[in-house]
Design an enzyme around this catalytic site. Structure first.
Site, PDB file in Angstrom:
ATOM      1  N   SER A 280      27.458  46.220   3.020  1.00 52.25           N
ATOM      2  CA  SER A 280      28.267  47.404   3.330  1.00 52.25           C
ATOM      3  C   SER A 280      27.597  48.717   2.915  1.00 52.25           C
ATOM      4  O   SER A 280      27.026  48.832   1.832  1.00 52.25           O
ATOM      5  CB  SER A 280      29.624  47.300   2.632  1.00 52.25           C
ATOM      6  OG  SER A 280      30.340  48.503   2.834  1.00 52.25           O
TER       7      SER A 280
ATOM      8  N   LYS B 127      41.750  42.693   7.234  1.00 55.62           N
ATOM      9  CA  LYS B 127      42.369  43.854   7.891  1.00 55.62           C
ATOM     10  C   LYS B 127      43.793  43.610   8.393  1.00 55.62           C
ATOM     11  O   LYS B 127      44.620  44.516   8.350  1.00 55.62           O
ATOM     12  CB  LYS B 127      41.495  44.326   9.050  1.00 55.62           C
ATOM     13  CG  LYS B 127      40.282  45.119   8.605  1.00 55.62           C
ATOM     14  CD  LYS B 127      39.553  45.705   9.798  1.00 55.62           C
ATOM     15  CE  LYS B 127      38.492  46.677   9.340  1.00 55.62           C
ATOM     16  NZ  LYS B 127      37.812  47.349  10.442  1.00 55.62           N
TER      17      LYS B 127
HETATM   18  P1  NAD Z   1      35.582  41.192  16.586  1.00 55.06           P
HETATM   19  O1  NAD Z   1      35.044  39.815  16.376  1.00 55.06           O
HETATM   20  O2  NAD Z   1      36.905  41.564  16.034  1.00 55.06           O
HETATM   21  O3  NAD Z   1      35.642  41.500  18.166  1.00 55.06           O
HETATM   22  C1  NAD Z   1      34.607  41.177  19.008  1.00 55.06           C
HETATM   23  C2  NAD Z   1      34.887  41.673  20.428  1.00 55.06           C
HETATM   24  O4  NAD Z   1      33.702  41.485  21.182  1.00 55.06           O
HETATM   25  C3  NAD Z   1      35.966  40.900  21.164  1.00 55.06           C
HETATM   26  O5  NAD Z   1      36.645  41.766  22.025  1.00 55.06           O
HETATM   27  C4  NAD Z   1      35.173  39.871  21.967  1.00 55.06           C
HETATM   28  O6  NAD Z   1      35.847  39.467  23.142  1.00 55.06           O
HETATM   29  C5  NAD Z   1      33.962  40.672  22.324  1.00 55.06           C
HETATM   30  N1  NAD Z   1      32.763  39.879  22.567  1.00 55.06           N
HETATM   31  C6  NAD Z   1      32.108  39.102  21.676  1.00 55.06           C
HETATM   32  N2  NAD Z   1      31.004  38.567  22.259  1.00 55.06           N
HETATM   33  C7  NAD Z   1      30.977  39.048  23.519  1.00 55.06           C
HETATM   34  C8  NAD Z   1      30.089  38.874  24.614  1.00 55.06           C
HETATM   35  N3  NAD Z   1      29.007  38.092  24.523  1.00 55.06           N
HETATM   36  N4  NAD Z   1      30.357  39.524  25.754  1.00 55.06           N
HETATM   37  C9  NAD Z   1      31.438  40.311  25.846  1.00 55.06           C
HETATM   38  N5  NAD Z   1      32.324  40.525  24.865  1.00 55.06           N
HETATM   39  C10 NAD Z   1      32.094  39.884  23.721  1.00 55.06           C
HETATM   40  O7  NAD Z   1      34.452  42.145  16.048  1.00 55.06           O
HETATM   41  P2  NAD Z   1      34.622  43.682  15.659  1.00 55.06           P
HETATM   42  O8  NAD Z   1      35.067  43.784  14.253  1.00 55.06           O
HETATM   43  O9  NAD Z   1      35.415  44.342  16.730  1.00 55.06           O
HETATM   44  O10 NAD Z   1      33.111  44.172  15.694  1.00 55.06           O
HETATM   45  C11 NAD Z   1      32.448  44.384  16.937  1.00 55.06           C
HETATM   46  C12 NAD Z   1      31.238  45.260  16.698  1.00 55.06           C
HETATM   47  O11 NAD Z   1      31.648  46.549  16.266  1.00 55.06           O
HETATM   48  C13 NAD Z   1      30.266  44.763  15.619  1.00 55.06           C
HETATM   49  O12 NAD Z   1      28.961  45.000  16.094  1.00 55.06           O
HETATM   50  C14 NAD Z   1      30.561  45.636  14.427  1.00 55.06           C
HETATM   51  O13 NAD Z   1      29.436  45.827  13.611  1.00 55.06           O
HETATM   52  C15 NAD Z   1      30.917  46.928  15.131  1.00 55.06           C
HETATM   53  N6  NAD Z   1      31.801  47.824  14.353  1.00 55.06           N
HETATM   54  C16 NAD Z   1      31.426  49.118  14.259  1.00 55.06           C
HETATM   55  C17 NAD Z   1      32.243  50.005  13.593  1.00 55.06           C
HETATM   56  C18 NAD Z   1      31.822  51.439  13.488  1.00 55.06           C
HETATM   57  O14 NAD Z   1      32.421  52.177  12.705  1.00 55.06           O
HETATM   58  N7  NAD Z   1      30.853  51.875  14.252  1.00 55.06           N
HETATM   59  C19 NAD Z   1      33.455  49.581  13.026  1.00 55.06           C
HETATM   60  C20 NAD Z   1      33.816  48.237  13.146  1.00 55.06           C
HETATM   61  C21 NAD Z   1      32.975  47.364  13.823  1.00 55.06           C
END
Ligand code: NAD
Length: 292
Positions: free
Chosen positions: A24, A75
């Protein structure tokens, strides 16, 4: 006696409850901000999963800890242990920030407002705009809800046929029914329908990736099969920030579109949490300069 360091008998703790936690960036970000502003706080990450969560929340309350961030896998699990939820947490069903005011715990979700705030910092106002968003997980859901709150005219959500599809349906229902006051029109489509995706992007101002596609283990991949779906006057955003330039960001730049990666959202979700705990603005440009 000379104070040997920043920590003394009055230092207030702010925490982070998640697992795994070692990667983190939040402790570095918040501690740097406390130091810069001369605030007597310290930010510590604690390896906590769902099993210990209730006990930890009780302990944090007993210690009168001012607040904490909550990340995966806590969360949604944390909601049941809090006294009150802000709308941002109510509509997303998730909390990333808890504030303790005189023993009363209130949950917020600053991920979506961080996304919206970052766009604003780039001079982008969502009012009256159309967004096409891919995903419905922990990152995409708050983006959908908060972008709708910020005054979008329309949002088209594309979701893969996996365990997150039901949440995409729920997000669309919440926006169309529970958030009627926003007058946003929300649509849902399967991500497998790339021709519909082309059509929705064609009529959108913003195309947003809310999935982890583009970061490990999917580095080098993009949710878009065909770069011709993009155009130069489109704003393309990614939640991915590592790598800083995901495949989608490369695709956006290759057509001259505005490309905004996930770093700003990450910084601003932290800055908004910081403000909730301290009542002060995080020195965001300083943090950016020092850490990224
Ligand atoms: P999550 O597991 O809750 O959700 C994943 C999402 O991606 C789902 O909607 C799923 O259907 C989709 N998905 C997964 N593999 C896929 C594929 N091959 N093709 C299409 N859709 C696909 O994960 P999350 O917590 O939402 O995290 C997702 C990304 O966002 C991660 O890379 C995480 O690091 C990033 N993130 C960034 C921030 C930020 O502040 N920038 C905050 C939270 C998460």
């Amino acid at each position: 006696m000379k104070n040997a360091g920043r920590i003394d008998g009055r230092t207030q703790l702010i925490g982070l409850l998640a697992t795994p936690i070692g990667h983190s960036l939040s402790p570095a970000m918040h501690n740097l901000a406390f130091e810069k502003l001369g605030l007597n706080n310290v930010y510590m990450a604690f390896e906590v999963g769902n099993e210990q969560l209730e006990e930890v929340v009780r302990g944090m309350r007993a210690l009168n800890v001012r607040g904490y961030n909550v990340s995966m896998p806590n969360k949604t699990a944390i909601v049941q242990y809090l006294d009150e939820l802000d709308d941002s947490a109510k509509f997303t069903g998730a909390v990333n920030t808890v504030v303790n005011t005189d023993g009363k715990l209130k949950g917020y979700s600053t991920d979506g407002s961080g996304y919206v705030r970052n766009l604003r910092e780039h001079g982008i106002d969502l009012k009256g705009k159309k967004m096409t968003l891919v995903g419905s997980g922990g990152a995409a859901t708050p983006i959908a809800i908060e972008a709708a709150q910020a005054g979008l005219a329309e949002i088209s959500i594309f979701a893969r046929n996996d365990q997150f599809f039901a949440r995409a349906e729920e997000n669309v229902r919440i926006i169309n029914e529970d958030m009627k006051h926003t007058q946003v029109k929300a649509n849902i489509y399967p991500l497998e329908d790339q021709e519909q995706l082309r059509e929705e992007i064609r009529t959108s101002h913003i195309f947003a990736n809310g999935t982890g596609v583009g970061m490990k283990p999917l580095e080098g991949k993009s949710v878009l099969e065909d770069v011709s779906m993009l155009r130069s006057d489109l704003i393309v955003t990614d939640v991915v920030y590592s790598p800083a330039k995901s495949k989608l960001m490369e695709q956006a730049e290759s057509v001259g579109a505005t490309a905004i990666n996930g770093l700003g959202m990450m910084l601003w979700q932290g800055a908004l949490a910081f403000e909730l705990w301290t009542g002060q603005e995080m020195p965001v440009s300083y943090i950016k300069e020092q850490l990224f």
